[in-house]
Design an enzyme around this catalytic site. Sequence first.
Site, PDB file in Angstrom:
ATOM      1  N   HIS A 249      19.707 100.839  48.932  1.00 31.97           N
ATOM      2  CA  HIS A 249      19.999  99.513  49.135  1.00 31.97           C
ATOM      3  C   HIS A 249      19.383  99.059  50.435  1.00 31.97           C
ATOM      4  CE1 HIS A 249      22.433  96.811  47.046  1.00 31.97           C
ATOM      5  NE2 HIS A 249      23.034  96.124  48.069  1.00 31.97           N
ATOM      6  N   TYR A 284      20.707  86.419  53.635  1.00 29.64           N
ATOM      7  CA  TYR A 284      19.330  86.746  54.213  1.00 29.64           C
ATOM      8  C   TYR A 284      18.808  85.920  54.848  1.00 29.64           C
ATOM      9  CZ  TYR A 284      19.705  90.594  50.802  1.00 29.64           C
ATOM     10  OH  TYR A 284      20.207  91.846  50.308  1.00 29.64           O
TER      11      TYR A 284
END
Length: 308
Positions: A249, A284
């Site tokens: 991940h 993000y």
Amino acid sequence: MTEHHDELSCPSLQNPVDSFLRYLRVERQLSPYTLKSYQRQLAALIALLVDIGLTDWTKLDAAGVRMLVTRSKRSGLESASLALRLSALRSFLDWMIGQGQITANPAKGISTPRKGRHLPKNMDVDEVNHLLDIDLNDPLAVRDRTMLELMYGAGLRLSELVGLDCRQVNLASGDIRVVGKGSKERKLPIGRMAITWLNRWLPMREYYAPDDDALFVSKHGNRISARNVEKRFAEWGVKQGVNSHVHPHKLRHSFATHMLESSGDLRAVQELLGHANLSTTQIYTHLDFQHLSSVYDAAHPRAKRGKS
């Protein structure tokens, strides 16, 4: 997946859950991982309900749901796990409404305590390059480098990587087709380095006499498992001297962050990651802002505090 438990402590609670799990498996065709998660959370809820003396789902009200949340917290359940448990309960009760067994969902409107949003950890570009600097002819090392290149080069989920078949890879056009969450398929470009290493791996793959069309196989010729990939990535992190723990991940997070830093195109990154909602991708932007903020503080004349 086995729906029935060894100990049916309360059939009146367990039987509807078994029917719900069967519905998720047969009609919704959810993955075994997701089914297992639902099964685990609902089993824990049944145990809590039995503990407070409630043996009928139709008798569960909002106060009862709050009590389940409180008891789950007291047992040490973290915020994220608590949210998962409540989500499983909501889905199950929605299904019961559809079955005509209850008329309203008592878990609707009840939220778990908010926790500060966890920012995913990522590696910087130099760290990734250092990790990927594996140049060995050992077939398993070539396989691992190819998996690492694909994971970082296309931002794949672990389940998408291990689920890849050879027929989903088009080296001529430089793209792959992956099946993501909710069985949604998306077409992704792959980088020059990933193509180079796929060309090296594919002939070596035949050494293991693969059982099926799986792109990545173990030394026994079976489709490689998610656990095996996690183990191999962690080992390569140690071998390559990467400071932080390397897991699949983290490579996906690094892909997303580096793409956003370079392009600033949130929608495109959403498409590449296969996120259903833009809000999932927006996490993000926090990472990107941290980077921009540190650059600003270091570079802008008006950002230097305490100086005239």
